[in-house]
Design a protein around this motif. Structure first.
Motif, mmCIF file in Angstrom:
data_model
loop_
_atom_site.group_PDB
_atom_site.id
_atom_site.type_symbol
_atom_site.label_atom_id
_atom_site.label_comp_id
_atom_site.label_asym_id
_atom_site.label_seq_id
_atom_site.Cartn_x
_atom_site.Cartn_y
_atom_site.Cartn_z
ATOM 1 N N ILE A 59 -4.802 -7.879 -0.388
ATOM 2 C CA ILE A 59 -4.986 -6.531 -0.926
ATOM 3 C C ILE A 59 -3.738 -5.688 -0.703
ATOM 4 C CG2 ILE A 59 -6.270 -4.379 -0.640
ATOM 5 C CD1 ILE A 59 -7.709 -6.528 -2.287
ATOM 6 N N ASP A 60 -3.100 -5.836 0.454
ATOM 7 C CA ASP A 60 -1.860 -5.104 0.726
ATOM 8 C C ASP A 60 -0.786 -5.479 -0.301
ATOM 9 O OD1 ASP A 60 -2.961 -3.818 2.880
ATOM 10 O OD2 ASP A 60 -2.055 -5.133 4.393
ATOM 11 N N ASP A 61 -0.676 -6.760 -0.595
ATOM 12 C CA ASP A 61 0.320 -7.214 -1.568
ATOM 13 C C ASP A 61 0.022 -6.663 -2.957
ATOM 14 O OD1 ASP A 61 1.687 -8.629 0.357
ATOM 15 O OD2 ASP A 61 0.765 -10.553 -0.127
ATOM 16 N N LEU A 62 -1.235 -6.717 -3.368
ATOM 17 C CA LEU A 62 -1.611 -6.214 -4.689
ATOM 18 C C LEU A 62 -1.411 -4.705 -4.770
ATOM 19 C CD1 LEU A 62 -4.820 -8.342 -5.382
ATOM 20 C CD2 LEU A 62 -2.624 -8.498 -6.563
ATOM 21 N N THR A 63 -1.652 -4.016 -3.660
ATOM 22 C CA THR A 63 -1.438 -2.562 -3.629
ATOM 23 C C THR A 63 0.036 -2.243 -3.839
ATOM 24 O OG1 THR A 63 -3.312 -2.207 -2.148
ATOM 25 C CG2 THR A 63 -1.666 -0.458 -2.250
ATOM 26 N N ARG A 64 0.915 -3.006 -3.189
ATOM 27 C CA ARG A 64 2.354 -2.784 -3.368
ATOM 28 C C ARG A 64 2.772 -3.026 -4.822
ATOM 29 N NH1 ARG A 64 2.705 -4.801 1.980
ATOM 30 N NH2 ARG A 64 2.695 -6.962 1.252
ATOM 31 N N ILE A 65 2.193 -4.045 -5.426
ATOM 32 C CA ILE A 65 2.545 -4.377 -6.816
ATOM 33 C C ILE A 65 2.034 -3.317 -7.786
ATOM 34 C CG2 ILE A 65 2.173 -6.017 -8.697
ATOM 35 C CD1 ILE A 65 2.013 -8.221 -6.537
ATOM 36 N N LEU A 66 0.779 -2.902 -7.599
ATOM 37 C CA LEU A 66 0.137 -2.033 -8.582
ATOM 38 C C LEU A 66 0.292 -0.546 -8.300
ATOM 39 C CD1 LEU A 66 -3.207 -3.981 -9.108
ATOM 40 C CD2 LEU A 66 -1.359 -3.718 -10.762
ATOM 41 N N VAL A 67 0.253 -0.154 -7.038
ATOM 42 C CA VAL A 67 0.205 1.276 -6.703
ATOM 43 C C VAL A 67 1.545 1.816 -6.244
ATOM 44 C CG1 VAL A 67 -0.917 3.036 -5.293
ATOM 45 C CG2 VAL A 67 -2.232 1.074 -6.122
ATOM 46 N N GLU A 68 2.177 1.147 -5.295
ATOM 47 C CA GLU A 68 3.383 1.703 -4.701
ATOM 48 C C GLU A 68 4.572 1.692 -5.653
ATOM 49 O OE1 GLU A 68 4.040 -0.163 -0.939
ATOM 50 O OE2 GLU A 68 2.055 0.370 -0.188
ATOM 51 N N ARG A 69 4.496 0.866 -6.710
ATOM 52 C CA ARG A 69 5.585 0.821 -7.678
ATOM 53 C C ARG A 69 5.216 1.542 -8.970
ATOM 54 N NH1 ARG A 69 7.315 -5.595 -7.155
ATOM 55 N NH2 ARG A 69 7.881 -5.547 -4.946
ATOM 56 N N VAL A 70 4.186 2.354 -8.924
ATOM 57 C CA VAL A 70 3.714 3.021 -10.125
ATOM 58 C C VAL A 70 4.810 3.902 -10.711
ATOM 59 C CG1 VAL A 70 2.766 5.012 -8.901
ATOM 60 C CG2 VAL A 70 1.857 4.399 -11.122
ATOM 61 N N ARG A 102 -12.590 -4.974 -3.146
ATOM 62 C CA ARG A 102 -11.333 -4.415 -2.647
ATOM 63 C C ARG A 102 -10.323 -4.280 -3.783
ATOM 64 N NH1 ARG A 102 -10.231 -5.620 2.765
ATOM 65 N NH2 ARG A 102 -8.260 -4.495 2.457
ATOM 66 N N PHE A 103 -10.339 -5.230 -4.708
ATOM 67 C CA PHE A 103 -9.443 -5.165 -5.861
ATOM 68 C C PHE A 103 -9.787 -3.960 -6.730
ATOM 69 C CE2 PHE A 103 -8.407 -6.660 -10.285
ATOM 70 C CZ PHE A 103 -7.026 -6.534 -10.152
ATOM 71 N N LYS A 104 -11.073 -3.702 -6.896
ATOM 72 C CA LYS A 104 -11.492 -2.514 -7.644
ATOM 73 C C LYS A 104 -10.991 -1.243 -6.954
ATOM 74 C CE LYS A 104 -15.760 -2.208 -8.944
ATOM 75 N NZ LYS A 104 -17.227 -2.327 -8.925
ATOM 76 N N ASP A 105 -11.029 -1.227 -5.634
ATOM 77 C CA ASP A 105 -10.537 -0.057 -4.891
ATOM 78 C C ASP A 105 -9.048 0.166 -5.152
ATOM 79 O OD1 ASP A 105 -13.017 0.463 -3.814
ATOM 80 O OD2 ASP A 105 -12.618 -0.605 -1.934
ATOM 81 N N VAL A 106 -8.280 -0.936 -5.258
ATOM 82 C CA VAL A 106 -6.852 -0.810 -5.554
ATOM 83 C C VAL A 106 -6.650 -0.184 -6.931
ATOM 84 C CG1 VAL A 106 -4.693 -2.058 -5.951
ATOM 85 C CG2 VAL A 106 -6.182 -2.736 -4.070
#
Length: 206
Positions: A67-78, A130-134
């Motif tokens: 989830i941390d990795d997916l968050t970096r890909i999807l959210v932190e690089r928005v 958790r993916f939905k939360d991201v």
């Protein structure tokens, strides 16, 4: 990944993750033991316990890392400056940018054996939620970047339900793709997600 010592040993943790994935496929999560994991990873039990409390903690930590990795890909690089699209006479931001989604899907495909193992370990719905939360965080982050005023109703649908409809559609497509073995390319799944944005459910049924 947090360990009991507070130190990260990527090589050892990678071996443990690989052993976990192998054993879920061969024995099942319930049947595997810490001894099995240590033996398969070619480490001693003491080394395992330096990183994880037990196999349940291991599984949860692996999900957290994912989830941390997916968050970096999807959210932190928005990218808040991504161009808008026109829909029903209104200008809206394409919250699920194809480039970011494609990177996330490629991440999943590159680590498919792990995702497949999680789906067989009885904890796949935890990862799904958790993916939905991201995805929800992605929408909220973009709204903040645009200084958009939160609304309570969207096209006659209460905000909580509207959010659930939006993220569930994308998450369900991705989850079906995983359960089908990631047969399609990330680009093909991105295209399905794109088409889903402008396709009404009734259009699929008729």
């Amino acid at each position: 990944m947090a360990s009991a010592t507070g130190k990260r040993n990527t090589k050892t943790e990678a071996k443990i993750k690989s052993a976990f994935t192998t054993l879920v496929k061969s024995k099942g999560f319930e049947a595997m033991t810490v001894s099995d994991i240590a033996r398969t990873a070619d480490i001693n039990r003491g080394t395992f316990y330096m990183h994880y409390v037990d196999k349940f903690n291991l599984r949860q930590q692996l999900i957290n890392d994912t989830i941390d990795d997916l968050t970096r890909i999807l959210v932190e690089r928005v990218n808040p400056t991504e161009p808008t699209i026109s829909q029903a006479g209104k200008s809206v931001v394409d919250v699920f940018q194809s480039q970011s989604i494609a990177k996330a899907l490629q991440y999943v495909k590159n680590d498919y054996t792990f995702f497949d193992a999680i789906s067989q370990s009885g904890n796949d719905m935890s990862l799904y939620e958790r993916f939905k939360d991201v995805l929800k965080r992605l929408i909220i982050t973009q709204a903040k970047h645009r200084d958009a005023e939160p609304q309570t109703i969207y096209n006659g649908i209460p905000a909580d339900y509207a959010m659930e409809i939006l993220v569930s559609a994308v998450a369900s497509i991705v989850w079906l793709w995983i359960r089908r073995g990631c047969k399609e390319s990330p680009e093909e799944i991105c295209l399905i997600i794109e088409r889903n944005k402008t396709t009404a459910p009734a259009d699929i049924l008729w």
